[in-house]
Design a protein around this motif. Sequence first.
Motif, PDB file in Angstrom:
ATOM      1  N   THR A   1       0.829  -1.209   0.000  1.00  0.00           N
ATOM      2  CA  THR A   1       0.000   0.000   0.000  1.00  0.00           C
ATOM      3  C   THR A   1       0.862   1.258   0.000  1.00  0.00           C
ATOM      4  O   THR A   1       0.497   2.275  -0.597  1.00  0.00           O
ATOM      5  CB  THR A   1      -0.951   0.021   1.216  1.00  0.00           C
ATOM      6  OG1 THR A   1      -0.177  -0.058   2.428  1.00  0.00           O
ATOM      7  CG2 THR A   1      -1.937  -1.125   1.165  1.00  0.00           C
ATOM      8  N   HIS A   2       2.025   1.189   0.658  1.00  0.00           N
ATOM      9  CA  HIS A   2       2.922   2.337   0.658  1.00  0.00           C
ATOM     10  C   HIS A   2       3.468   2.593  -0.740  1.00  0.00           C
ATOM     11  O   HIS A   2       3.582   3.748  -1.179  1.00  0.00           O
ATOM     12  CB  HIS A   2       4.081   2.100   1.629  1.00  0.00           C
ATOM     13  CG  HIS A   2       5.071   3.221   1.667  1.00  0.00           C
ATOM     14  ND1 HIS A   2       6.264   3.184   0.961  1.00  0.00           N
ATOM     15  CD2 HIS A   2       5.039   4.430   2.294  1.00  0.00           C
ATOM     16  CE1 HIS A   2       6.917   4.309   1.167  1.00  0.00           C
ATOM     17  NE2 HIS A   2       6.206   5.074   1.962  1.00  0.00           N
ATOM     18  N   LYS A   3       3.782   1.537  -1.464  1.00  0.00           N
ATOM     19  CA  LYS A   3       4.288   1.695  -2.828  1.00  0.00           C
ATOM     20  C   LYS A   3       3.240   2.342  -3.722  1.00  0.00           C
ATOM     21  O   LYS A   3       3.540   3.236  -4.533  1.00  0.00           O
ATOM     22  CB  LYS A   3       4.703   0.342  -3.396  1.00  0.00           C
ATOM     23  CG  LYS A   3       5.325   0.420  -4.781  1.00  0.00           C
ATOM     24  CD  LYS A   3       5.779  -0.944  -5.262  1.00  0.00           C
ATOM     25  CE  LYS A   3       6.413  -0.842  -6.651  1.00  0.00           C
ATOM     26  NZ  LYS A   3       6.880  -2.169  -7.136  1.00  0.00           N
ATOM     27  N   ILE A   4       1.996   1.916  -3.576  1.00  0.00           N
ATOM     28  CA  ILE A   4       0.902   2.511  -4.350  1.00  0.00           C
ATOM     29  C   ILE A   4       0.760   3.987  -4.012  1.00  0.00           C
ATOM     30  O   ILE A   4       0.579   4.841  -4.896  1.00  0.00           O
ATOM     31  CB  ILE A   4      -0.416   1.762  -4.070  1.00  0.00           C
ATOM     32  CG1 ILE A   4      -0.346   0.346  -4.662  1.00  0.00           C
ATOM     33  CG2 ILE A   4      -1.614   2.523  -4.643  1.00  0.00           C
ATOM     34  CD1 ILE A   4      -1.500  -0.544  -4.257  1.00  0.00           C
ATOM     35  N   LEU A   5       0.859   4.309  -2.719  1.00  0.00           N
ATOM     36  CA  LEU A   5       0.750   5.698  -2.270  1.00  0.00           C
ATOM     37  C   LEU A   5       1.858   6.559  -2.860  1.00  0.00           C
ATOM     38  O   LEU A   5       1.601   7.656  -3.396  1.00  0.00           O
ATOM     39  CB  LEU A   5       0.806   5.750  -0.742  1.00  0.00           C
ATOM     40  CG  LEU A   5       0.774   7.145  -0.117  1.00  0.00           C
ATOM     41  CD1 LEU A   5      -0.636   7.724  -0.179  1.00  0.00           C
ATOM     42  CD2 LEU A   5       1.260   7.094   1.325  1.00  0.00           C
ATOM     43  N   ILE A   6       3.100   6.095  -2.765  1.00  0.00           N
ATOM     44  CA  ILE A   6       4.246   6.857  -3.283  1.00  0.00           C
ATOM     45  C   ILE A   6       4.124   7.076  -4.790  1.00  0.00           C
ATOM     46  O   ILE A   6       4.387   8.172  -5.300  1.00  0.00           O
ATOM     47  CB  ILE A   6       5.561   6.127  -2.953  1.00  0.00           C
ATOM     48  CG1 ILE A   6       5.850   6.199  -1.445  1.00  0.00           C
ATOM     49  CG2 ILE A   6       6.734   6.735  -3.725  1.00  0.00           C
ATOM     50  CD1 ILE A   6       6.095   7.585  -0.924  1.00  0.00           C
TER      51      ILE A   6
END
Length: 520
Positions: free
Chosen positions: A462-467
């Motif tokens: 989810t962090h990768k998607i956010l970034i």
Amino acid sequence: MFKSRKEKKITLLTGLGYGLTDVMGGSSGMLIGAYLMYFYTTFVGLSAMEAAAIFASSKLIDSVVSICMGNITDYFYRTKLGKKFGRRRFFLLFGAPLMFVYGLLWINGLNYWFYFWTYVIFDILASVVLIPYETLPSEMTSDFNKRTILTTGRMLCSGFTSSICTIVGGTLIKIMGENNPNAYFVLGFSFATLYVICILITYNTTWERELTAEMIEEQNMNKSFKGISIIEIAGKVAHIVKEYFSTLKVKAFRQHLIMYLFAVTAQDIIVTVFVYFIVFNLGSTASFASSLLSINLIGVPLTLVWGMLFVKVGPANLLKFCYITVIIGILGYCGIYVLHLTDSTLIIALIVVSFVFQAGKSCVYFTPWNVFPFIPDVDEIMTGKRREGLFAAVMTFLRKATSGIAAIIIGIMLESAGLVKDATVQPLVVQHAIVLTLLIGGGGLTLISLLVAFRFKLNTSTHKILINEIQRLKNNGLKKDADAKTKDVVEHLTGIRYEKVWPAVANEVNGSTNGENLLI
């Protein structure tokens, strides 16, 4: 000018160099939690409430300092010192030699106000160092895995020294005598010297991100307070307070705070009453209690395991496991007391339970500080700003506030139960108060953290998607082009509808949420 994070690679040695400052953060708290209240009530002659009042008052005063430090360090780049030494790293250089104050906490035979002010001063100095320090992973890299190297290094250093300090403490107490207060002074001063060295090493092995064009422009426009009216100053203060409250709009941060604060406050309670529990409830010695606490050395190799699992299974699943393990350990300690185990059976049972408990405890501290560097990324998609120092200050402020509350609760429990100062044996009612504090305070708060962990969604994917979404929007990407999964992730992490994020930066900064916050 700050060094660019692109100029240096982050290696395991970098992670260890960064982590060394938390030798102070980990072991100082461990020593204070394990021994200081016991030292005050057994040797200095303070009552449980007097000792608790020192802890609580200090946390109250220090929490004010902590909440200011975040704003100070975020804008310290405007100053000559900030330009030369770094807006974060300057405070490491400033605080390092002052760590010798820690040794003064353990001097015997002085009056109440000496103990009060030395503790307050050390608490403040620790915040001056640790709040800027906590922001460095975000300064040094934006990569999830590289930040994990830094925070893993921090947890390794913290876990190892918090284990070593109780081994050293137990050895000194045994060698110098169970009833010799000088053992505590030797212990405190030795670690104070270690803190000075470690913080200076961190200063020399870390760096900060480059000044952005916006930061340079703001620096050039900065004006002194000369000629500013009281009303304008009040307005600036009100704006700063609003900024701090604005961090609570971030859903992931709210959940993170609840899990972190309840779980570590539970650990405060457990560690503070543990020596009392071993000495008075189970009839053993302070040096044996130290030996049991030193089993947290198991957290050092486990930190490497937690680091891998943090990425593979995600922080929420890792937290669920560690909270359940801690609760099992607490129930084990209480069961040992209820069953009245003695002799070799008691020793074996305590060692087994301590291994289980300490394994879970190491993860309680490891996971939140690995999660923290990613919280400002969630905030960025809501505000368009990088506010690492602000989040570190709020987190530290609330941590210290709950620590102070825990100290008062423990003091009230022991005092109301009739704790006898300077005694080697306590009444049965005091023993019951100790075990109830362990069960309800330690186990109950950890259970609350466990329940929230089931709703926490921030992880590697989810962090990768956010970034990626932040970068796409920075490159003038259109929000209407975002796919459903991206929208869902952003909404779960921020707590607001996707339509309200990036274009509403001005409204978010000014404190308007239009009622879009979702429930925890």
